[in-house]
Scaffold this motif. Structure first.
Motif, PDB file in Angstrom:
ATOM      1  N   SER A  31     -15.188  -1.154   5.897  1.00  0.00           N
ATOM      2  CA  SER A  31     -13.746  -1.223   6.101  1.00  0.00           C
ATOM      3  C   SER A  31     -13.170   0.183   6.066  1.00  0.00           C
ATOM      4  O   SER A  31     -13.889   1.152   5.803  1.00  0.00           O
ATOM      5  CB  SER A  31     -13.087  -2.087   5.024  1.00  0.00           C
ATOM      6  N   LEU A  32     -11.874   0.255   6.309  1.00  0.00           N
ATOM      7  CA  LEU A  32     -11.177   1.534   6.277  1.00  0.00           C
ATOM      8  C   LEU A  32     -10.188   1.579   5.124  1.00  0.00           C
ATOM      9  O   LEU A  32      -9.175   2.248   5.172  1.00  0.00           O
ATOM     10  CB  LEU A  32     -10.480   1.769   7.617  1.00  0.00           C
ATOM     11  N   LYS A  33     -10.517   0.855   4.061  1.00  0.00           N
ATOM     12  CA  LYS A  33      -9.698   0.863   2.856  1.00  0.00           C
ATOM     13  C   LYS A  33      -9.988   2.129   2.054  1.00  0.00           C
ATOM     14  O   LYS A  33     -10.862   2.914   2.393  1.00  0.00           O
ATOM     15  CB  LYS A  33      -9.968  -0.396   2.030  1.00  0.00           C
ATOM     16  N   ALA A  34      -9.243   2.327   0.964  1.00  0.00           N
ATOM     17  CA  ALA A  34      -9.436   3.511   0.144  1.00  0.00           C
ATOM     18  C   ALA A  34     -10.748   3.405  -0.619  1.00  0.00           C
ATOM     19  O   ALA A  34     -11.068   2.366  -1.183  1.00  0.00           O
ATOM     20  CB  ALA A  34      -8.271   3.666  -0.829  1.00  0.00           C
ATOM     21  N   GLY A  35     -11.511   4.474  -0.646  1.00  0.00           N
ATOM     22  CA  GLY A  35     -12.779   4.495  -1.347  1.00  0.00           C
ATOM     23  C   GLY A  35     -13.509   5.791  -1.055  1.00  0.00           C
ATOM     24  O   GLY A  35     -13.191   6.495  -0.082  1.00  0.00           O
ATOM     25  N   ASP A  36     -14.507   6.119  -1.885  1.00  0.00           N
ATOM     26  CA  ASP A  36     -15.238   7.368  -1.699  1.00  0.00           C
ATOM     27  C   ASP A  36     -15.953   7.420  -0.355  1.00  0.00           C
ATOM     28  O   ASP A  36     -15.879   8.419   0.365  1.00  0.00           O
ATOM     29  CB  ASP A  36     -16.252   7.550  -2.827  1.00  0.00           C
ATOM     30  N   ALA A  37     -16.692   6.359  -0.017  1.00  0.00           N
ATOM     31  CA  ALA A  37     -17.435   6.357   1.240  1.00  0.00           C
ATOM     32  C   ALA A  37     -16.495   6.523   2.420  1.00  0.00           C
ATOM     33  O   ALA A  37     -16.758   7.302   3.354  1.00  0.00           O
ATOM     34  CB  ALA A  37     -18.235   5.062   1.370  1.00  0.00           C
ATOM     35  N   GLU A  38     -15.379   5.802   2.391  1.00  0.00           N
ATOM     36  CA  GLU A  38     -14.424   5.877   3.496  1.00  0.00           C
ATOM     37  C   GLU A  38     -13.825   7.277   3.623  1.00  0.00           C
ATOM     38  O   GLU A  38     -13.635   7.783   4.733  1.00  0.00           O
ATOM     39  CB  GLU A  38     -13.322   4.836   3.303  1.00  0.00           C
ATOM     40  N   ALA A  61     -16.069  -5.258   8.505  1.00  0.00           N
ATOM     41  CA  ALA A  61     -15.827  -6.295   7.504  1.00  0.00           C
ATOM     42  C   ALA A  61     -14.882  -7.351   8.077  1.00  0.00           C
ATOM     43  O   ALA A  61     -14.252  -7.152   9.121  1.00  0.00           O
ATOM     44  CB  ALA A  61     -15.248  -5.690   6.232  1.00  0.00           C
ATOM     45  N   ASP A  62     -14.764  -8.495   7.374  1.00  0.00           N
ATOM     46  CA  ASP A  62     -13.890  -9.543   7.898  1.00  0.00           C
ATOM     47  C   ASP A  62     -12.419  -9.144   7.842  1.00  0.00           C
ATOM     48  O   ASP A  62     -11.587  -9.696   8.547  1.00  0.00           O
ATOM     49  CB  ASP A  62     -14.124 -10.865   7.166  1.00  0.00           C
ATOM     50  N   ASP A  63     -12.073  -8.149   7.023  1.00  0.00           N
ATOM     51  CA  ASP A  63     -10.718  -7.597   6.971  1.00  0.00           C
ATOM     52  C   ASP A  63     -10.851  -6.079   6.960  1.00  0.00           C
ATOM     53  O   ASP A  63     -10.716  -5.434   5.915  1.00  0.00           O
ATOM     54  CB  ASP A  63      -9.983  -8.095   5.721  1.00  0.00           C
ATOM     55  N   PRO A  64     -11.129  -5.458   8.108  1.00  0.00           N
ATOM     56  CA  PRO A  64     -11.584  -4.061   8.117  1.00  0.00           C
ATOM     57  C   PRO A  64     -10.500  -2.996   8.087  1.00  0.00           C
ATOM     58  O   PRO A  64     -10.803  -1.822   7.855  1.00  0.00           O
ATOM     59  CB  PRO A  64     -12.361  -3.976   9.429  1.00  0.00           C
ATOM     60  N   ASP A  65      -9.243  -3.350   8.328  1.00  0.00           N
ATOM     61  CA  ASP A  65      -8.209  -2.321   8.453  1.00  0.00           C
ATOM     62  C   ASP A  65      -7.868  -1.741   7.086  1.00  0.00           C
ATOM     63  O   ASP A  65      -8.139  -2.335   6.042  1.00  0.00           O
ATOM     64  CB  ASP A  65      -6.968  -2.912   9.103  1.00  0.00           C
ATOM     65  N   GLY A  66      -7.243  -0.567   7.097  1.00  0.00           N
ATOM     66  CA  GLY A  66      -6.853   0.076   5.857  1.00  0.00           C
ATOM     67  C   GLY A  66      -6.280   1.452   6.114  1.00  0.00           C
ATOM     68  O   GLY A  66      -6.200   1.908   7.261  1.00  0.00           O
ATOM     69  N   PRO A  67      -5.879   2.164   5.052  1.00  0.00           N
ATOM     70  CA  PRO A  67      -5.187   3.459   5.210  1.00  0.00           C
ATOM     71  C   PRO A  67      -6.032   4.548   5.848  1.00  0.00           C
ATOM     72  O   PRO A  67      -5.493   5.492   6.417  1.00  0.00           O
ATOM     73  CB  PRO A  67      -4.798   3.823   3.777  1.00  0.00           C
ATOM     74  N   ARG A  68      -7.367   4.445   5.761  1.00  0.00           N
ATOM     75  CA  ARG A  68      -8.199   5.489   6.362  1.00  0.00           C
ATOM     76  C   ARG A  68      -8.106   5.475   7.890  1.00  0.00           C
ATOM     77  O   ARG A  68      -8.379   6.494   8.532  1.00  0.00           O
ATOM     78  CB  ARG A  68      -9.655   5.318   5.945  1.00  0.00           C
ATOM     79  N   ALA A  69      -7.738   4.336   8.471  1.00  0.00           N
ATOM     80  CA  ALA A  69      -7.623   4.269   9.930  1.00  0.00           C
ATOM     81  C   ALA A  69      -6.585   5.263  10.435  1.00  0.00           C
ATOM     82  O   ALA A  69      -6.809   5.983  11.423  1.00  0.00           O
ATOM     83  CB  ALA A  69      -7.264   2.849  10.361  1.00  0.00           C
ATOM     84  N   GLY A  70      -5.445   5.313   9.766  1.00  0.00           N
ATOM     85  CA  GLY A  70      -4.410   6.261  10.160  1.00  0.00           C
ATOM     86  C   GLY A  70      -4.859   7.700   9.997  1.00  0.00           C
ATOM     87  O   GLY A  70      -4.550   8.564  10.837  1.00  0.00           O
ATOM     88  N   GLN A  71      -5.579   7.982   8.914  1.00  0.00           N
ATOM     89  CA  GLN A  71      -6.091   9.341   8.697  1.00  0.00           C
ATOM     90  C   GLN A  71      -7.008   9.752   9.842  1.00  0.00           C
ATOM     91  O   GLN A  71      -6.950  10.890  10.325  1.00  0.00           O
ATOM     92  CB  GLN A  71      -6.853   9.409   7.373  1.00  0.00           C
ATOM     93  N   LEU A  72      -7.869   8.839  10.263  1.00  0.00           N
ATOM     94  CA  LEU A  72      -8.806   9.153  11.342  1.00  0.00           C
ATOM     95  C   LEU A  72      -8.068   9.388  12.658  1.00  0.00           C
ATOM     96  O   LEU A  72      -8.351  10.360  13.378  1.00  0.00           O
ATOM     97  CB  LEU A  72      -9.807   8.011  11.494  1.00  0.00           C
ATOM     98  N   ARG A  73      -7.142   8.505  12.981  1.00  0.00           N
ATOM     99  CA  ARG A  73      -6.424   8.645  14.256  1.00  0.00           C
ATOM    100  C   ARG A  73      -5.640   9.950  14.315  1.00  0.00           C
ATOM    101  O   ARG A  73      -5.563  10.598  15.363  1.00  0.00           O
ATOM    102  CB  ARG A  73      -5.506   7.447  14.467  1.00  0.00           C
TER     103      ARG A  73
END
Length: 450
Positions: A31-38, A61-73
């Motif tokens: 997922s793209l939620k907050a976490g070290d791997a992300e 993941a079944d719910d993959p979106d999260g704050p890291r998506a915006g960081q990447l874009r």
């Protein structure tokens, strides 16, 4: 047992990270939620994109979106959300293989367990190198072990973020030592430094006196982090005007709030929830603590070091490889509240010692744990794998080529969930690509039902 450490290119050998090809790289994450791997994927993918490579991040993941998506874009990295279906999704590997083929990928990099199970076989079907980064030790060794073992056979290189983690994985039979490498975690050091302006602002926002001694910890409020131990130590070590700042959220929050009340810390322990401005939060602290039962190499500690904070942490996992007891901070036995409290008191009572440890810790972080160094280490590994592939030769027809033609097979198309054509791109099939080839044809449209 041979485990290769890849430290990243030094100044004299930095050209090794500068590949002569433009690569198409896909990072597959849960997922793209907050976490070290992300966060590490964000920093790595952004640097690869800045170096001129074609980089995408796929979350499954079944719910993959999260704050890291915006960081990447914001950093120019393409994001694809490809949610898996409930339970074991038998179509996911085929869908990923078709997607890899459509993107003309050169290399697939999977992060942690779920992407390993689904995306490593897809990378093998596309016949490109597959790298798997494992950020810790799996705690469900039996539950999914057969799936991990089958998927691991499709991996060309396993990577861990520290040598102790690597040794544990080998001793438990989770990975093949012959494929195992160590690339240390890295952070964007430009975001972390002592910042008096941010310190004053954050304290004012949280209602904390500018003169108060503030201890902090950043991490998910889960049992493995053992914040209860930190609360018990803080009850002994915090001065009357001191504050304990707990940044993060999780299932343990109600129990920890109740414990703080029981320990008489209701007014001094602040639960501020999940915050994405970690550098500013760290600037408001005088010391950092980590009380975990188990860890790999948490980014929170590296970030605290980069911010110039003295650290007290439990001596678990790979923390002793990052912290030198008595030099950059203190290490204490896990579960020992008295030892933790004693070291926190020592930092409070001896500001000169605390400041010296903070300076030393920042120096170590700058030297060993930069995102640039991590990027160079991975690009060095990619180079080895791609050169090996070129020497072996690339097959004329790949299994992923067949999967990409599902539009002519309606029954299979419906089974895989592909709603329209997945057209082949007008450029190479996973091999390293030149700028000339890149300009000769654009990426074909991808229409996958997710």
């Amino acid at each position: 047992m041979e485990i290769r450490d890849i430290y990243g290119a030094g100044d004299r050998d930095r050209r090794r990270a500068e590949l002569p090809w433009k690569l198409a790289i896909a990072h597959v994450v849960s997922s793209l939620k907050a976490g070290d791997a992300e966060q590490m994927v964000v920093d790595l993918a952004a640097r690869q994109r800045a170096a001129g490579h074609d980089v995408s991040v796929i979350a499954i993941a079944d719910d993959p979106d999260g704050p890291r998506a915006g960081q990447l874009r914001r950093r120019g990295v393409e994001v694809q959300l490809l949610p898996k279906r409930p339970g074991f999704d038998v179509s996911m590997t085929a869908r990923l293989a078709a997607l890899f083929r459509a993107r003309g990928l050169s290399l697939v990099h999977v992060h942690n367990q779920l992407p390993l199970i689904y995306a490593a076989p897809a990378g093998w079907l596309h016949r490109v190198p597959v790298v798997h980064t494992k950020y810790g030790v799996s705690d469900d060794l039996q539950g999914r072990r057969w799936l991990r073992s089958a998927a691991a056979a499709c991996v060309d290189a396993h990577v861990t973020v520290s040598r102790p983690t690597a040794e544990t994985l080998v001793s438990q039979g989770q990975v093949d030592a012959g494929k195992l490498h160590v690339v240390s975690s890295g952070i964007d050091l430009s975001r972390f430094a002592p910042d008096p302006v941010a310190r004053a602002r954050v304290r004012a926002e949280l209602g904390i006196s500018q003169q108060a001694w503030v201890l902090g910890s950043v991490g998910r409020l889960s049992a493995v982090k053992n914040h209860a131990l930190l609360l018990r130590a803080a009850a002994q070590a915090l001065p009357k005007d001191g504050r304990l700042l707990l940044v993060g959220d999780g299932p343990e929050r109600p129990r920890l709030i109740a414990l703080a009340r029981e320990l008489g810390l209701s007014e001094r322990a602040l639960f501020v929830g999940q915050r994405y401005g970690a550098p500013h939060i760290l600037a408001a602290l005088d010391a950092f603590a980590l009380s975990s039962i188990a860890e790999s190499l948490p980014l929170a500690v590296l970030e605290a070091m980069a911010a110039g904070l003295p650290i007290v942490a439990t001596a678990v996992g790979s923390l002793p490889t990052a912290l030198t007891d008595g030099y950059t901070g203190f290490l204490v036995p896990p579960g020992d509240a008295a030892a933790l409290a004693a070291r926190l008191t020592e930092l409070h009572d001896n500001p000169a010692l605390a400041a010296r440890m903070g300076r030393y810790g920042r120096k170590v972080a700058l030297q060993r744990y930069s995102a640039a160094r991590m990027f160079e280490g991975y690009m060095d590994l990619y180079t080895q794998l791609l050169l090996r592939q070129l020497n072996l030769g690339v097959p004329a027809i790949r299994p992923s080529d067949l999967l990409a033609q599902v539009r002519s097979l309606p029954l299979l198309q419906r089974a895989l969930g592909v709603s329209a054509a997945v057209e082949a791109p007008g450029r190479g099939r996973g091999a390293p690509r030149s700028d000339a080839a890149d300009s000769a044809g654009g990426r074909a449209p991808i229409a996958l039902s997710i």
